[in-house]
Design a protein around this motif. Structure first.
Motif, PDB file in Angstrom:
ATOM      1  N   TYR A   1       0.836  -1.200   0.000  1.00  0.00           N
ATOM      2  CA  TYR A   1       0.000   0.000   0.000  1.00  0.00           C
ATOM      3  C   TYR A   1       0.874   1.255   0.000  1.00  0.00           C
ATOM      4  O   TYR A   1       1.986   1.246   0.551  1.00  0.00           O
ATOM      5  N   PRO A   2       0.347   2.331  -0.565  1.00  0.00           N
ATOM      6  CA  PRO A   2       1.160   3.563  -0.639  1.00  0.00           C
ATOM      7  C   PRO A   2       1.323   4.286   0.705  1.00  0.00           C
ATOM      8  O   PRO A   2       1.875   5.383   0.733  1.00  0.00           O
ATOM      9  N   ALA A   3       0.884   3.648   1.818  1.00  0.00           N
ATOM     10  CA  ALA A   3       1.261   4.188   3.138  1.00  0.00           C
ATOM     11  C   ALA A   3       2.784   4.152   3.257  1.00  0.00           C
ATOM     12  O   ALA A   3       3.383   4.901   4.026  1.00  0.00           O
ATOM     13  N   PHE A   4       3.399   3.245   2.533  1.00  0.00           N
ATOM     14  CA  PHE A   4       4.852   3.212   2.311  1.00  0.00           C
ATOM     15  C   PHE A   4       5.086   4.201   1.167  1.00  0.00           C
ATOM     16  O   PHE A   4       4.595   3.979   0.062  1.00  0.00           O
ATOM     17  N   PRO A   5       5.778   5.317   1.409  1.00  0.00           N
ATOM     18  CA  PRO A   5       5.772   6.382   0.388  1.00  0.00           C
ATOM     19  C   PRO A   5       6.642   6.089  -0.841  1.00  0.00           C
ATOM     20  O   PRO A   5       7.496   6.881  -1.217  1.00  0.00           O
ATOM     21  N   TYR A   6       6.379   4.933  -1.478  1.00  0.00           N
ATOM     22  CA  TYR A   6       7.172   4.605  -2.674  1.00  0.00           C
ATOM     23  C   TYR A   6       6.815   5.515  -3.839  1.00  0.00           C
ATOM     24  O   TYR A   6       7.551   5.592  -4.813  1.00  0.00           O
ATOM     25  N   ASP A   7       5.658   6.216  -3.721  1.00  0.00           N
ATOM     26  CA  ASP A   7       5.347   7.185  -4.781  1.00  0.00           C
ATOM     27  C   ASP A   7       6.366   8.337  -4.760  1.00  0.00           C
ATOM     28  O   ASP A   7       6.481   9.079  -5.736  1.00  0.00           O
ATOM     29  N   HIS A   8       7.114   8.476  -3.650  1.00  0.00           N
ATOM     30  CA  HIS A   8       8.238   9.424  -3.604  1.00  0.00           C
ATOM     31  C   HIS A   8       9.569   8.712  -3.825  1.00  0.00           C
ATOM     32  O   HIS A   8      10.408   9.168  -4.597  1.00  0.00           O
ATOM     33  N   PHE A   9       9.746   7.580  -3.128  1.00  0.00           N
ATOM     34  CA  PHE A   9      11.043   6.885  -3.201  1.00  0.00           C
ATOM     35  C   PHE A   9      11.354   6.426  -4.626  1.00  0.00           C
ATOM     36  O   PHE A   9      12.506   6.232  -4.980  1.00  0.00           O
ATOM     37  N   THR A  10      10.298   6.255  -5.437  1.00  0.00           N
ATOM     38  CA  THR A  10      10.494   5.828  -6.821  1.00  0.00           C
ATOM     39  C   THR A  10      11.423   6.787  -7.577  1.00  0.00           C
ATOM     40  O   THR A  10      12.075   6.413  -8.541  1.00  0.00           O
TER      41      THR A  10
END
Ligand code: HEC
Ligand code: HEC
Ligand code: HEC
Length: 452
Positions: free
Chosen positions: A119-128
Motif C-alpha cells: 500500500y502507498p502508506a509506504f511512500p514509494y510514490d516518492h522513493f520511486t
C-alpha cells in the motif's frame, strides 16, 4: 438478446480483469542464500545512514519502545491502519532474504520480494524518484543493522481494500514512476534539494493536500496537508509564517528543530528534524534552499530589512511582561483583557510567554512570530495547548507543559480565540470547537487501542 448482452458484458469484464491481472502480476525474486554484513563498504553504509535519515525510514518501521527497524509502527490512513513491517535483516521476519534487486523494486514499485503489492502508506510514490546509487546505499545500511526477530502485524483495513490487488489498481491509476530529472538551469544546491525533497525526503507526503483516493494533488504541491492528525502547513506562497523564511532560518528549523524567529517543531515534524540532524549537512542545506524557493512570491520579501520589519511588527503583538494591553487590542472582544481567554493566558502562559525585549534567546519565541497562531486552521495550536512541547525520548530540549488535564474544552476554546485575536491579524477562527473535539477523540482512541 438480453443473454447475449449479459454474456458480452461478462466477457468484457473478464478480459479487462485478465489484462489488469497480467499487468499487476509480479514474480518472486529468488531469496538470498546468505548475506554477509561485512561485505558492504563502510563508506557506503555511512552514506546510506545519512540518506535513510533524510527519508525518516526509522519512524514508520519502529514501534514505540521497540527495537529500531523491527516494525510495528501504526501508519494511519483514511482507509485503515497499516503497520510498518520489520525491515531488519532477520531471515524469518525481516528482509534478510532480500537482494538489492528486490529492495530496489520495493522502493520503486511498492512490491515485496515475493511479488505482493504494498500500500502507498509506504511512500514509494516518492522513493520511486531516488537514484539507484542512493537506494543501494540505503540497502547497505539496512542490511548491516542488527537482525531482530519480530513478526509483522497484518494491516487493519476495511474490506475490500484489504485485498492487495487494490494497491495495484491504485498504482495503475496514480503511480508515476521515477527516476527524477532535475531542472538543468538551477544551481546545484537547489537541484540537489529539489531531488531530495521530492524523492527520499517525501516532504509532500504530509505537506501536499490529498484527494479522496489518497493521492497528492500535484497542482497544489506543498499547499498544506496532514500528518498524524496535525496540519502540515503550506510551504509554498501560501505559507502563513508571519516572517518570510530564509534559507538559513529554514536550515536551522530542519536541522535543529528550532529557529529563533520561526519557533519550534512540536508534532510529527519533530521526528523529521531529529532525523535531519543525522543527515549530511550539505543535503539539509540543499533541502532548505529548495524549500525556501517554494514560497516564490514571498521570497522577494525575505531580505534583511523586510525581515526586521516583520519581526518588529509581530513582536509588537506580544504580551508585555506580566500584563498590559497592546495597542491593537479591543476591549470587550475575545481579546479583551478581562475576557476568559485573557485570564487563562495570564494565569497559565505569561510566566514563560512574556516579552523581554530584543530577540529571544532562552525564552520561547514571541507568539506573534509563531506560524501556529497564524494558520488557517487552529489544529496545531490546540495540539500544543493540550500536549505541550517535549524533546524526543532520550534527548534534551525545550519543554512546555501540556494543559490537557488542566483546562476544560470551553477554556481551551476561549484561550485559542484570545491568542488568535491578540497575536495575529488574520481572521477569526470559526472551527476551534470542532477541531478540539476531533483531537480529543483521536487522543482517546489512541489511548484505548490495544498495543501489540
Ligand atoms: C510514512 C511511513 C513510512 C516511511 C517513511 C517508510 N516506510 Fe517502509 N513501509 C511503510 C509501510 C506502512 C509498509 C507496509 C506497506 C504494506 O503493508 O502494504 C512499508 C514497507 C516497506 C518495505 C517492504 C517490507 C516487507 O516486508 O514487505 C520495505 C523494504 C520498506 N518499507 C523500506 C523502507 C525504507 C528503506 C524506508 C526509508 C527509505 C522506508 N521504508 C520508509 C511505511 C513507511
Ligand atoms: C510526517 C509528516 C511530515 C513530513 C514527512 C514532513 N513534514 Fe514538515 N511539518 C509537518 C507538520 C505536522 C508540521 C507542523 C509543525 C510540527 O509538526 O511541529 C510541519 C512543519 C514544517 C515546517 C514549518 C512551517 C512553518 O511555516 O511553520 C517546515 C518548514 C517543514 N515542515 C518542512 C518540511 C520539509 C522540508 C520536509 C521534508 C524533508 C518535511 N517538512 C516533511 C509534517 C511533516
Ligand atoms: C514553562 C514554560 C511555558 C509555559 C507555562 C507555556 N509555554 Fe508555550 N512554549 C514554551 C516553550 C519552551 C516553547 C517552545 C520554544 C519556542 O517556541 O521558542 C513554547 C511554545 C509555544 C507555542 C509554539 C510557538 C512556536 O514555536 O511556534 C505556542 C503556540 C505556545 N507555546 C502557547 C502556550 C500557551 C497558550 C500557554 C498557556 C496555556 C503556554 N504556551 C504555556 C514554554 C511554555
Amino acid at each position: 438478446m438480453v443473454w447475449r448482452i449479459l454474456i458480452g458484458v461478462i466477457v468484457v469484464i473478464a478480459v479487462a480483469f485478465g489484462t489488469f491481472y497480467a499487468w499487476a502480476w509480479r514474480g518472486e525474486i529468488p531469496p538470498l542464500q546468505a548475506h554477509d554484513a561485512s561485505s558492504f563498504d563502510p563508506s557506503i553504509v555511512a552514506r546510506g545512514a545519512q540518506l535513510a535519515a533524510v527519508a525518516s525510514c526509522d519512524v514508520c518501521h519502529t514501534k514505540a519502545g521497540g527495537k529500531p527497524y523491527a516494525g510495528g509502527y501504526p501508519v494511519k490512513t483514511p482507509f485503515g491502519t497499516i503497520y510498518g513491517p520489520n525491515v531488519t535483516p532477520d531471515r524469518e521476519t525481516g528482509i534478510g532474504t532480500w537482494s538489492a534487486v528486490a529492495f530496489r523494486r520495493a522502493m520503486r514499485e511498492g512490491v515485496t520480494r515475493k511479488g505482493q503489492h504494498l500500500y502507498p502508506a509506504f511512500p514509494y510514490d516518492h522513493f520511486t524518484y531516488a537514484t539507484d546509487s542512493d537506494i543501494n546505499a540505503i540497502y547497505a545500511f539496512i542490511m548491516t543493522r542488527e537482525p531482530v526477530r519480530q513478526a509483522n502485524r497484518p494491516p487493519d483495513i476495511v474490506f475490500p481494500l484489504n485485498i492487495r490487488l487494490f494497491a495495484a489498481g491504485w498504482k495503475l491509476l496514480f503511480l508515476h514512476r521515477g527516476p527524477y530529472r532535475n531542472e538543468a538551469d538551477k544551481d546545484d544546491s537547489w537541484a540537489r534539494g529539489a531531488y531530495l525533497t521530492v524523492s527520499l525526503g517525501h516532504c509532500g507526503a504530509c505537506h501536499t493536500p490529498r484527494n479522496k483516493f489518497g493521492v497528492e494533488e500535484q497542482n497544489r504541491a506543498f499547499d498544506g496537508g496532514e500528518g498524524e492528525g496535525w496540519r502540515a502547513p503550506p510551504l509554498n506562497e501560501n505559507s502563513r509564517a508571519p516572517v518570510p523564511w530564509t534559507a538559513d532560518a529554514m536550515f536551522n528549523y530542519l536541522r535543529h528543530g528550532y529557529d529563533t524567529v520561526h519557533g519550534h517543531t512540536a508534532g510529527p515534524m519533530a521526528n523529521v528534524a531529529h532525523n535531519l540532524s543525522k543527515a549530511s549537512e550539505k543535503d539539509v542545506r540543499a533541502i532548505a534552499t529548495y524549500v525556501t524557493s517554494l514560497s516564490g512570491a514571498r521570497a522577494g520579501a525575505a531580505n534583511p530589512e523586510s525581515i526586521k520589519t516583520a519581526v518588529t511588527a509581530a513582536s509588537k503583538l506580544t504580551a508585555p511582561a506580566y500584563g498590559g494591553t497592546p495597542a491593537h487590542q479591543t476591549t470587550g472582544s475575545a481579546a479583551g483583557k478581562d475576557s476568559l481567554g485573557a485570564k487563562i493566558f495570564t494565569g497559565a502562559c505569561v510566566t514563560c510567554h512574556h516579552s523581554g525585549g530584543g530577540l529571544p534567546v532562552s525564552r520561547p519565541i514571541d507568539l506573534g512570530l509563531s506560524t501556529v497562531i497564524n494558520e488557517d486552521d487552529p489544529t496545531n495550536l490546540l495540539h500544543i495547548i493540550l500536549t505541550g512541547i517535549h524533546p524526543l525520548p532520550g534527548r534534551a530540549g525545550r519543554i512546555m507543559p501540556g494543559f490537557e488535564g488542566a483546562l476544560t474544552d470551553a477554556q481551551v476554546v476561549a484561550l485559542a480565540d484570545y491568542l488568535r485575536t491578540r497575536f495575529s491579524h488574520r481572521p477569526h477562527w470559526n472551527t476551534v470547537a470542532g477541531a478540539l473535539a476531533k483531537i480529543r477523540h483521536q487522543r482517546q482512541t489512541a489511548a484505548t487501542e490495544a498495543p501489540q
